[in-house]
Scaffold this active site. Structure first.
Site, short mmCIF file in Angstrom:
data_model
loop_
_atom_site.label_atom_id
_atom_site.label_comp_id
_atom_site.label_asym_id
_atom_site.label_seq_id
_atom_site.Cartn_x
_atom_site.Cartn_y
_atom_site.Cartn_z
CG ASP A 37 -2.15 0.87 1.10
OD1 ASP A 37 -3.26 0.31 1.02
OD2 ASP A 37 -2.01 2.12 1.07
CG ASP A 53 2.41 4.45 -6.86
OD1 ASP A 53 1.35 3.95 -7.32
OD2 ASP A 53 2.79 5.60 -7.11
CB VAL A 54 -0.60 -0.65 -7.89
CG1 VAL A 54 -0.68 -1.43 -6.59
CG2 VAL A 54 -1.75 0.35 -8.03
CG ASN A 80 -8.60 -4.01 -2.07
OD1 ASN A 80 -9.83 -3.97 -2.13
ND2 ASN A 80 -7.90 -3.13 -1.34
CE1 TYR A 145 -14.16 2.35 -8.80
CE2 TYR A 145 -16.52 1.95 -8.99
CZ TYR A 145 -15.30 1.67 -8.41
OH TYR A 145 -15.21 0.69 -7.44
CE LYS A 149 -12.89 -1.12 -9.28
NZ LYS A 149 -11.86 -1.95 -8.59
CB ALA A 178 -18.29 -1.93 0.42
CB THR A 180 -14.73 1.25 2.73
OG1 THR A 180 -14.90 2.08 1.57
CG2 THR A 180 -15.18 -0.17 2.41
#
Ligand SMILES: NC(=O)c1ccc[n+]([C@@H]2O[C@H](COP(=O)([O-])OP(=O)(O)OC[C@H]3O[C@@H](n4cnc5c(N)ncnc54)[C@H](O)[C@@H]3O)[C@@H](O)[C@H]2O)c1
Length: 248
Positions: A37, A53-54, A80, A145, A149, A178, A180
């Site tokens: 992360d 960092d992806v 994720n 977004y 996805k 969700a 979060t």
């Protein structure tokens, strides 16, 4: 302990929300777990936090190698890490389209590619990608977004086909809304946060948002050897949002 004794797992974006709940759940099932992360210091023990960092291939490669060395291999990868975007197709510029795809789609490909060598020599290898109801239902104000996805759903199926002969299963989960920190940030921007929360609750036929723990349980199943004959699917965790048509 649980169904993942002796296994190892890495979870991207595991410092918050669904990723954190998943990392803790996999750990509770007996796995040794590393979280990759931007904010690794937020991660509680016994999870191992590693900065990653992806969107940066060098960062991904060294984080995945460090995780494999610390854990003693990688059996499970949970992709994720993700970011949101609000608006119609006209509301985000090219730079924002590129940024969101870089995190949400190319990020998954980068981490998966870096982990493949380890997964190929694992006993029970599995990848679980975090997709969304936005991949399959048209939601207002979510053009960018949703497109990202949708790509995650297609990527999941393509990866499942490519790697099945290597024994690597690839699936995704598709949560509804969700509860979060992500949704907390979204509500904070709303003109009337309470009305917005009520609308988000009502969108699930269950009348409430999905919990991060419920998504983590679904990911835990797909990641575990118990799901050995399941690959290339999307498991909805959406309170019936995709499939049900209720009367008022
Ligand atoms: N919350 C929802 O309603 C919902 C619904 C469906 C799908 N999802 C998906 O679930 C995933 C997690 O969402 P959440 O609600 O837990 O969000 P969150 O914001 O609580 O957590 C996201 C985590 O990803 C990390 N991250 C972001 N960019 C990163 C990068 N470039 N490199 C590494 N880590 C990075 C963040 O630091 C954070 O810890 C996302 O892929 C999201 O699209 C969320």
């Amino acid at each position: 302990m649980g169904g993942m004794d002796g296994l190892t797992a890495i979870v991207t974006g595991g410092a918050s929300g669904i990723g954190l709940a998943t990392a803790l759940h996999l750990s509770g099932l007996g796995a040794r777990v590393a979280v990759l992360d931007l904010h690794p210091d937020d991660v509680p023990a016994p999870l191992l936090g590693i900065r990653c960092d992806v969107t940066d291939r060098g960062s991904v490669t060294s984080a995945v190698d460090d995780a494999a060395a610390a854990l003693g291999g990688i059996d499970v990868l949970v992709n994720n890490a993700g970011v949101g975007a609000i608006g119609t197709v006209a509301d985000n510029d090219d730079a924002e389209w590129a940024r969101v795809f870089d995190v949400n789609v190319t990020g998954m490909a980068r981490v998966s590619a870096a982990a493949l060598g380890y997964l190929r020599s694992a006993r029970h290898p599995a990848i679980v990608n975090v997709c969304s109801i936005a991949a399959t239902a048209g939601l207002p104000q979510r053009a960018l977004y949703s497109a990202s996805k949708g790509a995650v759903l297609s990527l999941t199926k393509a990866m499942a086909a490519d790697h099945i002969r290597e024994g690597i299963r690839v699936n995704c989960v598709s949560p509804g809304t969700a509860d979060t920190p992500w949704i907390g940030r979204l509500l904070a921007q709303a003109a009337d946060p309470e009305a917005e929360r009520a609308a988000l609750n009502a969108r699930q036929p269950t009348g409430r948002m999905v919990s991060a723990d419920e998504v983590a349980q679904a990911i835990g199943y797909l990641a575990s050897p118990a799901a050995g004959s399941t690959t290339g699917i999307s498991l909805a965790v959406d309170g019936g949002m995709q499939e049900l048509r209720l009367r008022k």
